[in-house]
Design a protein around this motif. Structure first.
Motif, PDB file in Angstrom:
ATOM      1  N   GLU A  65       0.819  -1.224   0.000  1.00  0.00           N
ATOM      2  CA  GLU A  65       0.000   0.000   0.000  1.00  0.00           C
ATOM      3  C   GLU A  65       0.847   1.265   0.000  1.00  0.00           C
ATOM      4  OE1 GLU A  65      -2.724  -0.383   3.269  1.00  0.00           O
ATOM      5  OE2 GLU A  65      -4.026  -1.741   2.131  1.00  0.00           O
ATOM      6  N   ARG A  66       2.095   1.139  -0.385  1.00  0.00           N
ATOM      7  CA  ARG A  66       2.961   2.303  -0.516  1.00  0.00           C
ATOM      8  C   ARG A  66       4.248   1.884  -1.231  1.00  0.00           C
ATOM      9  NH1 ARG A  66       3.050   5.301   3.402  1.00  0.00           N
ATOM     10  NH2 ARG A  66       5.044   6.339   3.077  1.00  0.00           N
ATOM     11  N   LEU A  67       5.008   2.857  -1.682  1.00  0.00           N
ATOM     12  CA  LEU A  67       6.329   2.614  -2.251  1.00  0.00           C
ATOM     13  C   LEU A  67       7.153   3.857  -1.948  1.00  0.00           C
ATOM     14  CD1 LEU A  67       7.031   1.083  -5.782  1.00  0.00           C
ATOM     15  CD2 LEU A  67       8.627   2.543  -4.560  1.00  0.00           C
ATOM     16  N   ASP A  68       8.138   3.713  -1.095  1.00  0.00           N
ATOM     17  CA  ASP A  68       8.845   4.873  -0.558  1.00  0.00           C
ATOM     18  C   ASP A  68      10.113   5.236  -1.312  1.00  0.00           C
ATOM     19  OD1 ASP A  68       7.187   5.337   1.933  1.00  0.00           O
ATOM     20  OD2 ASP A  68       7.772   3.245   2.215  1.00  0.00           O
ATOM     21  N   ILE A  69      10.844   4.228  -1.771  1.00  0.00           N
ATOM     22  CA  ILE A  69      12.163   4.480  -2.355  1.00  0.00           C
ATOM     23  C   ILE A  69      12.337   3.650  -3.622  1.00  0.00           C
ATOM     24  CG2 ILE A  69      14.658   4.359  -1.987  1.00  0.00           C
ATOM     25  CD1 ILE A  69      13.885   4.390   1.108  1.00  0.00           C
ATOM     26  N   LEU A  70      12.683   4.303  -4.704  1.00  0.00           N
ATOM     27  CA  LEU A  70      13.045   3.619  -5.947  1.00  0.00           C
ATOM     28  C   LEU A  70      14.541   3.778  -6.157  1.00  0.00           C
ATOM     29  CD1 LEU A  70      12.733   2.353  -8.792  1.00  0.00           C
ATOM     30  CD2 LEU A  70      12.138   4.663  -9.616  1.00  0.00           C
ATOM     31  N   ILE A  71      15.214   2.666  -6.414  1.00  0.00           N
ATOM     32  CA  ILE A  71      16.631   2.697  -6.760  1.00  0.00           C
ATOM     33  C   ILE A  71      16.770   2.107  -8.154  1.00  0.00           C
ATOM     34  CG2 ILE A  71      18.959   1.946  -6.152  1.00  0.00           C
ATOM     35  CD1 ILE A  71      17.958   1.712  -3.233  1.00  0.00           C
ATOM     36  N   ASN A  72      16.991   2.966  -9.125  1.00  0.00           N
ATOM     37  CA  ASN A  72      17.153   2.548 -10.514  1.00  0.00           C
ATOM     38  C   ASN A  72      18.592   2.103 -10.731  1.00  0.00           C
ATOM     39  OD1 ASN A  72      14.881   2.562 -12.307  1.00  0.00           O
ATOM     40  ND2 ASN A  72      14.751   4.785 -12.086  1.00  0.00           N
ATOM     41  N   ASN A  73      18.813   0.803 -10.668  1.00  0.00           N
ATOM     42  CA  ASN A  73      20.159   0.260 -10.760  1.00  0.00           C
ATOM     43  C   ASN A  73      20.391  -0.548 -12.035  1.00  0.00           C
ATOM     44  OD1 ASN A  73      22.802  -0.931  -9.622  1.00  0.00           O
ATOM     45  ND2 ASN A  73      21.527  -2.751  -9.863  1.00  0.00           N
ATOM     46  N   ALA A  74      19.338  -1.095 -12.630  1.00  0.00           N
ATOM     47  CA  ALA A  74      19.498  -1.952 -13.801  1.00  0.00           C
ATOM     48  C   ALA A  74      20.172  -1.195 -14.940  1.00  0.00           C
ATOM     49  CB  ALA A  74      18.134  -2.474 -14.261  1.00  0.00           C
ATOM     50  N   GLY A  75      21.115  -1.843 -15.576  1.00  0.00           N
ATOM     51  CA  GLY A  75      21.810  -1.214 -16.685  1.00  0.00           C
ATOM     52  C   GLY A  75      22.692  -2.219 -17.405  1.00  0.00           C
ATOM     53  N   VAL A  76      23.187  -1.811 -18.559  1.00  0.00           N
ATOM     54  CA  VAL A  76      24.073  -2.677 -19.337  1.00  0.00           C
ATOM     55  C   VAL A  76      25.334  -1.923 -19.705  1.00  0.00           C
ATOM     56  CG1 VAL A  76      22.243  -4.114 -20.298  1.00  0.00           C
ATOM     57  CG2 VAL A  76      22.944  -2.029 -21.510  1.00  0.00           C
ATOM     58  N   GLY A  77      26.421  -2.656 -19.840  1.00  0.00           N
ATOM     59  CA  GLY A  77      27.663  -2.081 -20.311  1.00  0.00           C
ATOM     60  C   GLY A  77      27.800  -2.259 -21.809  1.00  0.00           C
ATOM     61  N   ILE A  78      28.597  -1.418 -22.425  1.00  0.00           N
ATOM     62  CA  ILE A  78      28.850  -1.523 -23.866  1.00  0.00           C
ATOM     63  C   ILE A  78      30.201  -0.895 -24.152  1.00  0.00           C
ATOM     64  CG2 ILE A  78      27.505   0.595 -24.271  1.00  0.00           C
ATOM     65  CD1 ILE A  78      26.816  -0.568 -27.064  1.00  0.00           C
ATOM     66  N   THR A  79      31.012  -1.581 -24.950  1.00  0.00           N
ATOM     67  CA  THR A  79      32.325  -1.062 -25.311  1.00  0.00           C
ATOM     68  C   THR A  79      32.521  -1.164 -26.814  1.00  0.00           C
ATOM     69  OG1 THR A  79      33.487  -3.182 -25.160  1.00  0.00           O
ATOM     70  CG2 THR A  79      33.272  -1.911 -23.126  1.00  0.00           C
ATOM     71  N   GLY A  80      33.460  -0.378 -27.297  1.00  0.00           N
ATOM     72  CA  GLY A  80      33.806  -0.456 -28.706  1.00  0.00           C
ATOM     73  C   GLY A  80      34.057   0.909 -29.297  1.00  0.00           C
TER      74      GLY A  80
END
Length: 269
Positions: free
Chosen positions: A70-85
């Motif tokens: 019944e609530r959501l207090d904190i979002l931590i956006n951590n998902a990500g991808v690396g890319i090189t070249g």
């Protein structure tokens, strides 16, 4: 009442370290993964199936948390991808994938949680960017660009949502010992490429930096401290001193001097 935390990319690395630490501190933590069943026995908190590239899966995961808590207090956006070249040799579709995951993905998740935070008149969004987002790094140009884009987007959104009692912050880590190197996209090292030698050397250096990186628990402690702060700052940097100091040098040194410093570091002519 325990605050409810929602972490994207919570199955391994920095995300898992943050989730485990906050769970131990008494927070109610929900993490996300595209394949949560693979990590059930290795997690101290609930993992939900979600893909930041799929708006429907984001809505389902966020709705499940709100229905239960019944609530959501904190979002931590951590998902990500690396890319090189080399930028010239990185396929367009891989560039688009990186921007979709690292920029549009966090924006999609923020869009999904902000209505609930606005209804609560409170909330905190922490976007995990990167020290690489403060500078254009050779053979990591696309990755640097995605993290820079998220950093600037957060700065803008922070001013937009403050009126609703919602805080936002960027946290830029340096190199941490995670499995990001194994999961990142590497543009192929082509025998015919004019970049072959320099790219190969730089790629080896990047992988060594990750392998020798800081303990992810350092990020977890930094995130916990930010959560405890009444008025979080716009941006934080976490990692080795020299990596954090490189951001200061970029700001004070002439552009060509800083460029030469980077090229010397990567042993590029």
């Amino acid at each position: 009442m325990s605050k409810v935390v929602f972490i994207t990319g919570g199955s391994s690395g920095i995300g898992k370290a943050i989730g485990d630490f906050l769970t131990e501190k008494g927070y109610k933590v929900y993490g996300t993964s595209r394949n949560p069943d693979n990590y059930v026995s290795n997690s101290k908190f609930t993992l939900l199936k979600m893909d930041v590239g799929n708006s429907s899966s984001i809505e389902e995961a966020v709705s499940e948390v709100i229905k239960k808590e019944e609530r959501l207090d904190i979002l931590i956006n951590n998902a990500g991808v690396g890319i090189t070249g080399p930028v010239e040799e990185t396929p367009d579709n891989e560039i688009l994938k990186a921007f979709d995951t690292n920029v549009l993905g966090p924006i999609r998740v923020m869009k999904a949680v902000l209505p609930q935070m606005r209804a609560q008149k409170s909330g905190l969004v922490i976007n995990i960017t990167s020290i690489a987002g403060y500078m254009g790094l050779p053979y990591r140009g696309i990755y640097s660009a995605t993290k820079s884009a998220l950093e600037i987007t957060t700065e803008a959104m922070r001013m937009e949502v403050l009126q609703f009692g919602i805080e936002m912050a960027n946290v830029a880590p340096g190199d941490f010992a995670t499995n990001i190197a194994a999961g990142r996209y590497h543009a192929p090292q082509l025998d015919s490429s004019p970049y072959k030698k320099a790219y190969g050397h730089t790629l080896n250096m990047m992988n060594e930096h990750v392998d020798q990186g800081e303990d992810p628990s350092q990020m977890a402690r930094a995130i916990y401290k930010i959560i405890q702060t009444r008025k979080p700052k716009v941006r934080y940097r976490v990692g080795a001193f020299l990596q954090k100091f490189s951001v200061v040098l970029r700001r004070v040194l002439p552009g060509r001097v800083y460029e030469r410093m980077l090229m010397n570091h990567y042993k590029l002519k």
